[in-house]
Motif scaffolding. Sequence first.
Motif, PDB file in Angstrom:
ATOM      1  N   LEU A 261     -16.260  85.493  -7.525  1.00 14.79           N
ATOM      2  CA  LEU A 261     -14.846  85.743  -7.255  1.00 14.79           C
ATOM      3  C   LEU A 261     -14.516  85.477  -5.792  1.00 14.79           C
ATOM      4  CD1 LEU A 261     -13.957  88.984  -9.281  1.00 14.79           C
ATOM      5  CD2 LEU A 261     -13.577  86.594  -9.912  1.00 14.79           C
ATOM      6  N   VAL A 262     -15.403  85.900  -4.900  1.00 11.37           N
ATOM      7  CA  VAL A 262     -15.176  85.670  -3.473  1.00 11.37           C
ATOM      8  C   VAL A 262     -15.147  84.177  -3.171  1.00 11.37           C
ATOM      9  CG1 VAL A 262     -16.173  85.950  -1.166  1.00 11.37           C
ATOM     10  CG2 VAL A 262     -16.132  87.882  -2.755  1.00 11.37           C
ATOM     11  N   ALA A 263     -16.072  83.430  -3.775  1.00  8.92           N
ATOM     12  CA  ALA A 263     -16.104  81.985  -3.562  1.00  8.92           C
ATOM     13  C   ALA A 263     -14.807  81.338  -4.016  1.00  8.92           C
ATOM     14  CB  ALA A 263     -17.288  81.373  -4.301  1.00  8.92           C
ATOM     15  N   ARG A 264     -14.154  81.955  -5.012  1.00  6.57           N
ATOM     16  CA  ARG A 264     -12.899  81.421  -5.542  1.00  6.57           C
ATOM     17  C   ARG A 264     -11.696  82.190  -5.004  1.00  6.57           C
ATOM     18  NH1 ARG A 264     -14.171  77.903  -9.738  1.00  6.57           N
ATOM     19  NH2 ARG A 264     -16.425  77.852 -10.144  1.00  6.57           N
ATOM     20  N   LYS A 265     -11.945  83.050  -4.024  1.00  4.63           N
ATOM     21  CA  LYS A 265     -10.902  83.750  -3.274  1.00  4.63           C
ATOM     22  C   LYS A 265     -10.018  84.636  -4.152  1.00  4.63           C
ATOM     23  CE  LYS A 265     -11.006  80.438   0.506  1.00  4.63           C
ATOM     24  NZ  LYS A 265     -12.358  79.973   0.129  1.00  4.63           N
ATOM     25  N   VAL A 266     -10.692  85.401  -5.025  1.00  2.00           N
ATOM     26  CA  VAL A 266     -10.029  86.389  -5.873  1.00  2.00           C
ATOM     27  C   VAL A 266     -10.399  87.773  -5.362  1.00  2.00           C
ATOM     28  CG1 VAL A 266      -9.851  87.335  -8.211  1.00  2.00           C
ATOM     29  CG2 VAL A 266     -10.047  84.851  -7.866  1.00  2.00           C
ATOM     30  N   VAL A 267      -9.417  88.648  -5.228  1.00  2.00           N
ATOM     31  CA  VAL A 267      -9.645  90.013  -4.753  1.00  2.00           C
ATOM     32  C   VAL A 267     -10.412  90.801  -5.812  1.00  2.00           C
ATOM     33  CG1 VAL A 267      -8.511  92.175  -4.100  1.00  2.00           C
ATOM     34  CG2 VAL A 267      -7.601  89.981  -3.293  1.00  2.00           C
ATOM     35  N   CYS A 268     -11.315  91.679  -5.358  1.00  2.32           N
ATOM     36  CA  CYS A 268     -12.095  92.500  -6.295  1.00  2.32           C
ATOM     37  C   CYS A 268     -12.178  93.931  -5.775  1.00  2.32           C
ATOM     38  CB  CYS A 268     -13.503  91.918  -6.459  1.00  2.32           C
ATOM     39  SG  CYS A 268     -14.399  92.551  -7.886  1.00  2.32           S
ATOM     40  N   VAL A 269     -11.624  94.881  -6.529  1.00  2.94           N
ATOM     41  CA  VAL A 269     -11.800  96.307  -6.260  1.00  2.94           C
ATOM     42  C   VAL A 269     -12.834  96.771  -7.265  1.00  2.94           C
ATOM     43  CG1 VAL A 269     -10.703  98.567  -6.111  1.00  2.94           C
ATOM     44  CG2 VAL A 269      -9.410  96.518  -5.499  1.00  2.94           C
ATOM     45  N   CYS A 270     -14.098  96.766  -6.857  1.00  6.15           N
ATOM     46  CA  CYS A 270     -15.102  96.750  -7.920  1.00  6.15           C
ATOM     47  C   CYS A 270     -16.507  97.191  -7.536  1.00  6.15           C
ATOM     48  CB  CYS A 270     -15.192  95.330  -8.464  1.00  6.15           C
ATOM     49  SG  CYS A 270     -15.563  94.087  -7.198  1.00  6.15           S
TER      50      CYS A 270
END
Length: 614
Positions: A261-270
């Motif tokens: 997700l980080v590589a694809r620049k998506v936020v994660c509260v996880c």
Amino acid sequence: MDQWRQMTLGDVAAGLRRYQPFIAAVVAVVLVVAFLPGERQATDTLDTAAGDTGAVIAADGSVVAPGDTVAGGEPGTTTGAGPGVTVGAGGGPATGGGGRRATIGGNASTGNAPLPVTGKVGPDCDPATGRIRVPTRYAPPCMPVYTSANNGGSTYQGVTKDTITVVWYRPKVDPAVDAALTAAGANNRPEDVKATFMDYINYFNDHYDFHGRKIKIIEFNGTGDTADDATSRADAIKVATEYKAFASIGAPTSNAYVNELVARKVVCVCTTSQPVDFYTQRAPYVWGGTLMASNQGYVHRAEYIGKRLKDRPAKYAGDAAMTTQKRVFGVLYYETPEKAYKPGIDYFERTLKEKWGVQLKTRLEYSSKLAEAQEQSTTLIAKLKSDGVTSVIFAGDFITPAIWTSEATKQNYHPEWIITGSALTDTTLFARTYDRTQWSHAFGVSYLPARVVQQEAEAYKLHVWAYNRPPTADNQYGVIYSNPFIMATAIHMAGPNLNPFTVRDGLWRYPPTGQGFVTTSFSSWGRHGIWEWDDYVQYDDTTEIWWDPNAQGPDEVGNEGVGMYRYVEGGKRYLPGEWPTSEVKPFVTDGTVTMYTKRPPQETPPEYPHQKWH
């Protein structure tokens, strides 16, 4: 007493059957698998080239690579035509300083002091508090009014003028575990969890200011084992590319999901209690949901030992001969075959020695496999005893203390047990399974705030206020609420130009809240003079507890029994740097509390009639 001395692993398992509903709640937030605040090593390598943290977000929400030219832009900032928001709660985040806290700089707030209000705000704003009209001291500050007509439209992937697409990741259920929970009467069925989760999402949509937008949830069921890198990575790719999510709430235990997700620049509260570097290297995309970062936990533990225990006699040991000896410390900690927690213990040992002048006499790891841990118990307890350890620092899971304490009694070894707040060892629920002769000499640090009756619990009361009924998931509502609260607060504080960097700036602008509270934790993000690093995890403070084998009352899931934790000084909480240097005085009931039936007056939330604002 003999029943405790003869306790086996099978006895422990049998004793825990009635706690399956609570264990299910823990599984829901990955606390069982994560076990304790330690330095978990990533099982996957972050692609820093693809997931750079110095990117620029352009006006259309696109990511501009470092070195590219964007008018008015600088690496790590937001640019373009979207309306910038500066709210009265303090402007931008504090960027300098760091170090230990003397007084909190910038946006300090107990949760009671009114916040300044600037700009044109909506009817959801209470000018008396400067926060929106919901009955919690942790309500976010009032924000300027925007609608779908002037919020900038599609400011980032997953964001339109009307909606924000958020994926709710639900780990794959183990059929055997599911069957066991059903047989044990765990009534928080998947549909109950979903109903409660959606209740909280709708509560945030109705009451928080998302600047003309609503959160749209896509439920995603994990396709493989939660620890499997390949399926976790594939799930993340689908979340990012097929569902085009702005953010994910929840994740499998494999870091491959987060890294993709980080590589694809998506936020994660996880995540749960990862090291500080884990968050800063993935900034601004990853946010911790429960517990503090592992380094933060070890800072508290080391300070407590260094200030309050070192160079003093082990007067609370069960062995009279030890009570006049200067404390000799040993640490017993949980470890995986991959040595995932070694970095955390290294950090702890180094901090103890270099900052506080405390040298560990003994450092022992035990297996993450319960059967192996039981086999190790005879040898490890014998080692602690032969090394003359008077004070055992336990940093492990919540089940095996029953094994260690039983074996210690069997070997006539009666030290002090120093609690570190690791993985639910500081819950009455599990402490009742530990050898009573041993745990009667247990005291130390807890992350958890002083307990309140269910009717006073924050997430419970908010649900009743919004829906005039309790949450369907009656055991899990607290952990269900946690991550959506962070996500909703981030979106509210980000302003209309929503993207990962405005999420970061918004949470850093949130006023630190809860100073002086005892039944809830101090909450902050960013830089406020509390930590020496950028903080991507919500909680910051800890308290002191000790085990009272004679106290009577309910455990965390309502089972009446004997033996409860007592919170020293009514549950007074400490930020790093605030622990006193005075000698500890556990096992004195004066000034302690086991549970509050009402929150202290300064923590009582404001009252409002229920009304939907958005």
